[in-house]
Write a protein that holds these residues in place. Structure first.
Motif, short mmCIF file in Angstrom:
data_model
loop_
_atom_site.label_atom_id
_atom_site.label_comp_id
_atom_site.label_asym_id
_atom_site.label_seq_id
_atom_site.Cartn_x
_atom_site.Cartn_y
_atom_site.Cartn_z
N LYS A 107 -8.31 -9.33 -0.87
CA LYS A 107 -9.56 -9.72 -1.55
C LYS A 107 -9.32 -10.77 -2.63
O LYS A 107 -10.13 -11.68 -2.82
CB LYS A 107 -10.22 -8.49 -2.17
CG LYS A 107 -10.86 -7.55 -1.15
CD LYS A 107 -11.56 -6.39 -1.85
CE LYS A 107 -12.27 -5.49 -0.86
NZ LYS A 107 -12.99 -4.38 -1.53
N GLU A 161 -9.71 0.52 -5.83
CA GLU A 161 -8.84 -0.66 -5.77
C GLU A 161 -8.59 -1.21 -7.17
O GLU A 161 -7.47 -1.66 -7.49
CB GLU A 161 -9.47 -1.73 -4.88
CG GLU A 161 -9.48 -1.36 -3.40
CD GLU A 161 -10.43 -2.19 -2.58
OE1 GLU A 161 -10.48 -1.99 -1.35
OE2 GLU A 161 -11.16 -3.04 -3.16
N ARG A 180 -5.50 -4.21 0.48
CA ARG A 180 -6.86 -4.74 0.39
C ARG A 180 -7.05 -5.53 -0.90
O ARG A 180 -7.76 -6.55 -0.91
CB ARG A 180 -7.87 -3.59 0.48
CG ARG A 180 -8.01 -3.04 1.90
CD ARG A 180 -9.15 -2.05 2.01
NE ARG A 180 -8.86 -0.79 1.34
CZ ARG A 180 -8.17 0.20 1.89
NH1 ARG A 180 -7.71 0.08 3.12
NH2 ARG A 180 -7.95 1.32 1.23
#
Length: 355
Positions: free
Chosen positions: A56, A19, A52
């Motif tokens: 987050k 990520e 994601r």
């Protein structure tokens, strides 16, 4: 390099290694296809990682992720990508050619192709282009355009493809066949690297100003922030219909006010009190319930030897807060008032612009 939270916010869920690499690539301006190629991932996997990352870091969209990558220092404006752990290979980060089309949304919508102004047609057609320009690096669906431009009163015919066709025609690139508007299976978007939108340039300058502030170069921060504010040129998206344009007008107006406050705070910290007073007065008139602005104006007046005028600002703001909202002045305004009454010049010089 921290990428889990911005200054003043609580620490969020840490990003995984993959990520982190996707955020880095997004900040570098790569498309999903380029990221997939660079990281040897399926394009759908890139979309999943980015989703994601947004969740987050509590970011709204891809544009917010790009801004976050700059704000946290992962990518530095004007200096290319900064080295990070397991970075995307530099060979895939290509310098984009100079955009042939420029679009301005920080005022009445305007566009230029090779330096020449472009006739963008009637207002709803312009509103469609504005929606694409203000949703960079992502596809905007036909339904989003219908909802954003027509709201609760959709057209009886399928006019969006017609408007897109006309816009593609007037915004063709120099080869005469390609346009800066592309279509995929999900909708429409601007071709990355082919268009320069003034709001993106504004955000680059704001990031640079923040970098200068962190380096202790307040005069440079003021200069660069002034350049960003100079890009605003009148009523935002003047005359454009639809809920999307209305929300963007509000968002960009708030953005401009926040930038003016930052610049004026830097000027006060530099001791340029007299220089800031006129702009602070104008902002206080436009934002009579804005307590940080009133506090900055009080500080500037007091530090310029005009204590009585500073106290008048407090009394006027206190009355407006009571009359309009039924509340008392907050901690920042009250503390500034008390420091002026005490004649505490040292405290005023160090007082923050925000609570």
């Amino acid at each position: 390099m921290p990428t889990t939270a911005t200054l003043g916010q609580p620490t969020l869920t840490p990003l995984t290694r993959q990520e982190h690499r996707v955020l880095y690539a997004v900040g570098c301006g790569l498309t999903d296809a380029e990221i997939a190629s660079a990281l040897a991932l399926p394009e759908d996997a890139v979309n999943g990682h980015l989703a994601r990352v947004l969740a987050k870091l509590e970011l709204r969209d891809r544009a917010a992720a790009i801004v976050h990558a700059f704000d946290c220092g992962l990518v530095v404006p004007g200096q290319g990508p900064r080295e990070a752990a397991n970075p995307v290979p530099r060979t895939v980060i290509r310098r984009a050619r100079e955009p042939q089309v420029r679009i301005s949304v920080l005022g009445p919508l305007q566009a230029w192709r090779d330096g020449q102004p472009v006739d963008l047609g009637h207002l709803r057609q312009q509103a469609v282009l504005a929606a694409l320009a203000l949703c960079p690096d992502r596809t905007v669906s036909q339904q989003e355009l219908l909802d954003g431009v027509w709201g609760m009163e959709p057209p009886l015919t399928k006019v969006v493809p017609v408007y897109i066709y006309r816009l593609r025609k007037v915004l063709r690139l120099e080869n005469g066949t390609d346009s800066v508007i592309m279509r995929d299976r999900c909708g429409y978007r601007l071709v990355p690297g082919a268009v320069e939108v003034d709001v993106a340039r504004m955000e680059e300058l704001v990031t640079a100003a923040g970098t200068a502030e962190r380096a202790g170069e307040l005069a440079e921060a003021v200069r660069v922030c002034t350049q960003a504010l100079d890009l605003f040129r009148g009523e935002l998206l003047a005359g454009l219909p639809g809920p999307f344009a209305e929300l963007e007008r509000l968002r960009l107006t708030e953005r401009r006010i926040a930038l003016v406050q930052r610049k004026l705070d830097w000027q006060l910290r530099l001791g340029r009190h007299s220089e800031a007073i006129a702009e602070l007065r104008a902002l206080a008139v436009a934002q009579p319930l804005n307590e940080p602005v009133a506090a900055m104006l009080m500080r500037a007046l007091c530090r310029s030897g005009r204590q009585a005028d500073a106290l008048t600002v407090f009394d006027r703001t206190r009355r407006r807060l009571d009359d309009d909202l039924g509340v008392l002045p907050g901690r920042l305004l009250t503390r500034t008032h008390q420091m002026i009454l005490r004649g505490s010049d040292a405290d005023l010089a160090l007082a923050p612009a925000t609570p």
